[in-house]
Design an enzyme around this catalytic site. Sequence first.
Site, mmCIF file in Angstrom:
data_model
loop_
_atom_site.group_PDB
_atom_site.id
_atom_site.type_symbol
_atom_site.label_atom_id
_atom_site.label_comp_id
_atom_site.label_asym_id
_atom_site.label_seq_id
_atom_site.Cartn_x
_atom_site.Cartn_y
_atom_site.Cartn_z
ATOM 1 N N PRO A 57 -12.498 8.741 6.632
ATOM 2 C CA PRO A 57 -13.523 8.334 7.374
ATOM 3 C C PRO A 57 -14.719 8.057 5.649
ATOM 4 C CG PRO A 57 -13.305 11.112 7.242
ATOM 5 C CD PRO A 57 -12.311 10.500 7.096
ATOM 6 N N THR B 61 -9.293 12.491 9.182
ATOM 7 C CA THR B 61 -8.562 13.034 8.423
ATOM 8 C C THR B 61 -9.849 13.704 7.455
ATOM 9 O OG1 THR B 61 -8.762 11.431 6.712
ATOM 10 C CG2 THR B 61 -7.245 12.295 7.553
ATOM 11 N N ASN C 291 -4.963 13.297 1.251
ATOM 12 C CA ASN C 291 -3.542 13.654 1.276
ATOM 13 C C ASN C 291 -3.526 14.464 2.985
ATOM 14 O OD1 ASN C 291 -2.670 12.413 -0.915
ATOM 15 N ND2 ASN C 291 -2.916 13.930 -1.592
ATOM 16 N N GLY D 123 -7.835 1.920 3.919
ATOM 17 C CA GLY D 123 -7.333 0.592 3.523
ATOM 18 C C GLY D 123 -5.595 1.085 2.949
ATOM 19 N N ASP D 124 -5.194 0.630 1.818
ATOM 20 C CA ASP D 124 -4.019 0.502 1.501
ATOM 21 C C ASP D 124 -3.712 2.005 1.053
ATOM 22 O OD1 ASP D 124 -3.485 -2.266 1.515
ATOM 23 O OD2 ASP D 124 -4.131 -2.536 -0.146
ATOM 24 N N SER E 199 -10.734 -1.112 1.022
ATOM 25 C CA SER E 199 -11.860 -2.311 0.452
ATOM 26 C C SER E 199 -10.966 -3.333 -0.039
ATOM 27 C CB SER E 199 -11.722 -1.574 -1.154
ATOM 28 O OG SER E 199 -12.550 -0.430 -0.569
ATOM 29 N N THR E 200 -9.099 -2.911 -0.179
ATOM 30 C CA THR E 200 -8.242 -4.185 -0.740
ATOM 31 C C THR E 200 -8.034 -4.888 0.790
ATOM 32 O OG1 THR E 200 -8.490 -3.376 -2.981
ATOM 33 C CG2 THR E 200 -6.861 -5.275 -1.814
ATOM 34 N N ARG F 198 -15.954 -2.070 -6.380
ATOM 35 C CA ARG F 198 -16.024 -1.196 -7.917
ATOM 36 C C ARG F 198 -14.727 -2.410 -8.439
ATOM 37 N NH1 ARG F 198 -13.718 1.365 -3.724
ATOM 38 N NH2 ARG F 198 -11.708 2.381 -4.125
ATOM 39 N N GLU G 218 -3.282 3.959 -6.532
ATOM 40 C CA GLU G 218 -2.969 5.250 -6.561
ATOM 41 C C GLU G 218 -2.660 5.263 -8.058
ATOM 42 O OE1 GLU G 218 -4.023 8.539 -4.965
ATOM 43 O OE2 GLU G 218 -4.877 6.800 -3.380
HETATM 44 C C1 1PX Z 1 -11.691 -14.374 -12.270
HETATM 45 C C2 1PX Z 1 -11.554 -14.556 -11.314
HETATM 46 C C3 1PX Z 1 -10.293 -13.941 -10.573
HETATM 47 C C4 1PX Z 1 -10.081 -12.954 -9.523
HETATM 48 C C5 1PX Z 1 -7.889 -12.027 -9.145
HETATM 49 C C6 1PX Z 1 -7.749 -11.780 -8.305
HETATM 50 C C7 1PX Z 1 -6.055 -10.909 -7.812
HETATM 51 C C8 1PX Z 1 -6.317 -10.406 -6.538
HETATM 52 C C9 1PX Z 1 -5.260 -9.292 -7.036
HETATM 53 C C10 1PX Z 1 -5.134 -8.419 -5.914
HETATM 54 C C11 1PX Z 1 -4.277 -7.421 -5.750
HETATM 55 C C12 1PX Z 1 -4.501 -7.274 -5.000
HETATM 56 C C13 1PX Z 1 -2.650 -6.014 -4.746
HETATM 57 C C14 1PX Z 1 -3.602 -4.756 -4.157
HETATM 58 C C15 1PX Z 1 -3.367 -3.729 -3.994
HETATM 59 C C16 1PX Z 1 -4.753 -2.394 -3.395
HETATM 60 O O1 1PX Z 1 -2.658 -1.939 -3.007
HETATM 61 C C17 1PX Z 1 -5.203 -1.543 -4.118
HETATM 62 C C18 1PX Z 1 -5.620 -0.402 -3.583
HETATM 63 O O2 1PX Z 1 -6.191 -0.665 -2.618
HETATM 64 P P1 1PX Z 1 -7.348 -0.167 -1.498
HETATM 65 O O3 1PX Z 1 -8.964 0.451 -2.647
HETATM 66 O O4 1PX Z 1 -7.743 -1.010 -0.131
HETATM 67 O O5 1PX Z 1 -6.361 0.694 -1.959
HETATM 68 N N1 1PX Z 1 -6.271 -2.504 -4.628
HETATM 69 C C19 1PX Z 1 -6.252 -2.414 -6.285
HETATM 70 O O6 1PX Z 1 -5.593 -1.853 -7.269
HETATM 71 C C20 1PX Z 1 -7.358 -3.561 -6.525
HETATM 72 C C21 1PX Z 1 -7.306 -4.824 -7.593
HETATM 73 C C22 1PX Z 1 -8.483 -5.374 -7.689
HETATM 74 C C23 1PX Z 1 -7.925 -6.157 -8.485
HETATM 75 C C24 1PX Z 1 -9.655 -7.005 -8.726
HETATM 76 C C25 1PX Z 1 -9.016 -7.552 -9.959
HETATM 77 C C26 1PX Z 1 -10.456 -8.787 -10.079
HETATM 78 C C27 1PX Z 1 -10.628 -9.157 -11.281
HETATM 79 C C28 1PX Z 1 -11.956 -10.094 -11.519
HETATM 80 C C29 1PX Z 1 -11.947 -10.543 -12.810
HETATM 81 C C30 1PX Z 1 -12.897 -11.493 -13.257
HETATM 82 C C31 1PX Z 1 -13.093 -12.148 -14.426
HETATM 83 C C32 1PX Z 1 -14.239 -12.720 -14.740
HETATM 84 C C33 1PX Z 1 -14.248 -12.761 -16.179
HETATM 85 C C34 1PX Z 1 -15.584 -13.689 -16.085
HETATM 86 N N1 ADP Z 2 -11.052 12.903 4.556
HETATM 87 C C1 ADP Z 2 -10.952 12.395 3.641
HETATM 88 N N2 ADP Z 2 -11.858 12.464 2.281
HETATM 89 C C2 ADP Z 2 -11.844 11.482 0.960
HETATM 90 N N3 ADP Z 2 -10.814 11.070 0.574
HETATM 91 C C3 ADP Z 2 -9.742 10.695 2.030
HETATM 92 C C4 ADP Z 2 -10.049 11.372 3.099
HETATM 93 N N4 ADP Z 2 -8.509 10.138 3.501
HETATM 94 C C5 ADP Z 2 -7.918 9.963 3.126
HETATM 95 N N5 ADP Z 2 -8.792 10.007 1.904
HETATM 96 C C6 ADP Z 2 -8.372 8.870 0.396
HETATM 97 O O1 ADP Z 2 -9.198 8.426 0.378
HETATM 98 C C7 ADP Z 2 -8.239 7.412 -0.648
HETATM 99 C C8 ADP Z 2 -8.627 5.541 -0.048
HETATM 100 O O2 ADP Z 2 -8.833 5.778 0.566
HETATM 101 P P1 ADP Z 2 -8.493 4.279 1.464
HETATM 102 O O3 ADP Z 2 -8.848 4.358 3.274
HETATM 103 O O4 ADP Z 2 -7.020 3.301 1.050
HETATM 104 O O5 ADP Z 2 -9.710 2.957 1.356
HETATM 105 P P2 ADP Z 2 -10.011 2.350 -0.162
HETATM 106 O O6 ADP Z 2 -9.114 0.914 0.323
HETATM 107 O O7 ADP Z 2 -11.570 2.123 -0.300
HETATM 108 O O8 ADP Z 2 -9.721 2.709 -0.577
HETATM 109 C C9 ADP Z 2 -7.095 6.819 -0.163
HETATM 110 O O9 ADP Z 2 -6.281 7.667 -1.453
HETATM 111 C C10 ADP Z 2 -6.727 8.913 0.497
HETATM 112 O O10 ADP Z 2 -5.327 9.260 0.439
#
Ligand code: 1PX
Ligand code: ADP
Length: 519
Positions: free
Chosen positions: A110, A141, A145, A168-169, A212-213, A282, A480
């Site tokens: 949620p 949840t 975890n 999300g991921d 988020s991603t 973020r 993570e």
């Molecule tokens: C200048 C613009 C540059 C854009 C570059 C974007 C590259 C993005 C590649 C993203 C790969 C993501 C791989 C996935 C990771 C996810 O597993 C993981 C978890 O996702 P969840 O939160 O949904 O659970 N997500 C992440 O770790 C988020 C990574 C996001 C990185 C965003 C980076 C944005 C960079 C912006 C740079 C800005 C520079 C500007 C200078 C003027």
């Molecule tokens: N009920 C809950 N309360 C708080 N955190 C949770 C709950 N259920 C899952 N999570 C945790 O929330 C984190 C982010 O979850 P996710 O669904 O990937 O969202 P986001 O993409 O915004 O990061 C994960 O690390 C997951 O383990």
Amino acid sequence: MSCLTFVITSYGTSHSVSVSEILAVRELDVGGGTNDDGRWQKMPQKLTEAYPYAFTVSYVERARQHRWRCSDVTFHCSDGVLRQQWIQTIREQLTALTSRPKHLLVYINPYGGKQQGECIYEQKVAPLFACASISTDVIVTEHANHARDHLKTEAELKKYDGVVCVGGDGMFSEIVHGLVSRTQRDNGVDQNSPEEKLVPCSLRIGIIPAGSTDCICYATVGINDPVTSALHVIVGDSQPMDVCSVHHNNTFLRYSISLLGYGFYGDVLADSERKRWMGPARYDFSGFKTFLTHHHYEGAVSFLPATDILGTPRDKTRCRAGCFICQHDGQLYSGDSPEESKTAPDVSDREYEVGWGVVRGKFLAINAASMSCACPRSPMGLSPAAHLADGTTDLILVRKCSRFNFLRHLLRHTSKDDQFDMTFVEVHRVRRFRFTPRHCQNDSELDLRENGKQLFSQICRDHPACSCSPAYSSWNCDGEILPHAAIEVGVHCQLIKLFARGIEEQPLFEDLANPQCAL
Ligand SMILES: CCCCCCCCCCCCC/C=C/[C@@H](O)[C@H](COP(=O)(O)O)NC(=O)CCCCCCCCCCCCCCC
Ligand SMILES: Nc1ncnc2c1ncn2[C@@H]1O[C@H](COP(=O)(O)OP(=O)(O)O)[C@@H](O)[C@H]1O
Ligand SMILES: [Ca+2]
């Protein structure tokens, strides 16, 4: 494959739907003007008089940008027996589709993404599952975890045909950890040994994107859209996926399915975790901040290149639905090659221990992408030519360079330009790799790291203008943070399966507004 072909009389066009893409069939009460689920149907008067018996078929329709939608077509018969025959025949054909799930275990986070998980599931997904006669056990949840631990120890997995997560991921990662750990425990496999061959999970996993991603969903379906993902679950798609295991000193740390990133993406994540309240934005905020800090990290990356495969990270071809390379586990072999070479390569195969490469230096980023990591921020992804299920990961090394050059590199992720075609970037398709930070000697690494961080922040407080980098970054493991900098990674080919089919090429779409057909 059986097809239902119907003709839209008003336009004279014919439309064919494969039975595998029919979701449900139900009787329609023409007199009452509503169907089984209470939706009002507009019927031309003449048609209802001549053909008073009707039934509705719900099927998958392709829309723009890989979106799938549920469409209805209504058939009218003059004879009630004929209608029953049609309904029965279609139902029999649907029952014969054994890959379709009937009972699912659903976990909803949620708090993921914009905190819309429950609402998305109730409004967009649950009605589709009900329409397709899929029953569900739903768990919202209560803490991080929760889903992982429930799957690991309590869940009665035999009851289900699959597990679905809404989030999300990070939520997907919880499900993978729960299922993979449970499968290894049930089969007596020790996860702590980096050389161990892991047992694949039998249950498929569905992702309803609400994070988020949403990179895993985006890169396996082509869009982060809850309805599309629900429909892929209903039709019973199956997409195998590689999973990386991450170890430190013969201790299992985590699994990774999308990105393992040290330096830039590790620092972005560490900073963004403190800003969860900002939601998905973020990452942009922390990304900008991390870009400005421009830290580099010193160390050695050793890796085992995947030399016996079709495909390289610089290919122009992409991993798409029915990918030839993934169907062959990434291996190139001829029809008359020995049987044993046809088995999927795995990290436990010692013959691959020869031929390691080493790269030492100062890096802005060390990324391992087991799949493209395409997401809305970067529609082609971190490694556009990576494969979902070829048993390899693409190791991307970005050496220390100017801020301007790093920005050029980052910007190329948002266009079709080649982000690897830069002198300070190299990319290798590998089966295993290790990273050792420069100052890391042994187990005291963590203490050192903590002390180092304190020391560094002290120095930087004293010398605000200093441009030196801290000794260690963190690993971003699918979103993570990992507690160790020195890690060993191995790819496990096709360890899990998703309710997906890979991104479809060139989807065709037509707009058919509530078609009515006479039989
Ligand atoms: C200048 C613009 C540059 C854009 C570059 C974007 C590259 C993005 C590649 C993203 C790969 C993501 C791989 C996935 C990771 C996810 O597993 C993981 C978890 O996702 P969840 O939160 O949904 O659970 N997500 C992440 O770790 C988020 C990574 C996001 C990185 C965003 C980076 C944005 C960079 C912006 C740079 C800005 C520079 C500007 C200078 C003027
Ligand atoms: N009920 C809950 N309360 C708080 N955190 C949770 C709950 N259920 C899952 N999570 C945790 O929330 C984190 C982010 O979850 P996710 O669904 O990937 O969202 P986001 O993409 O915004 O990061 C994960 O690390 C997951 O383990
Ligand atoms: Ca791969």
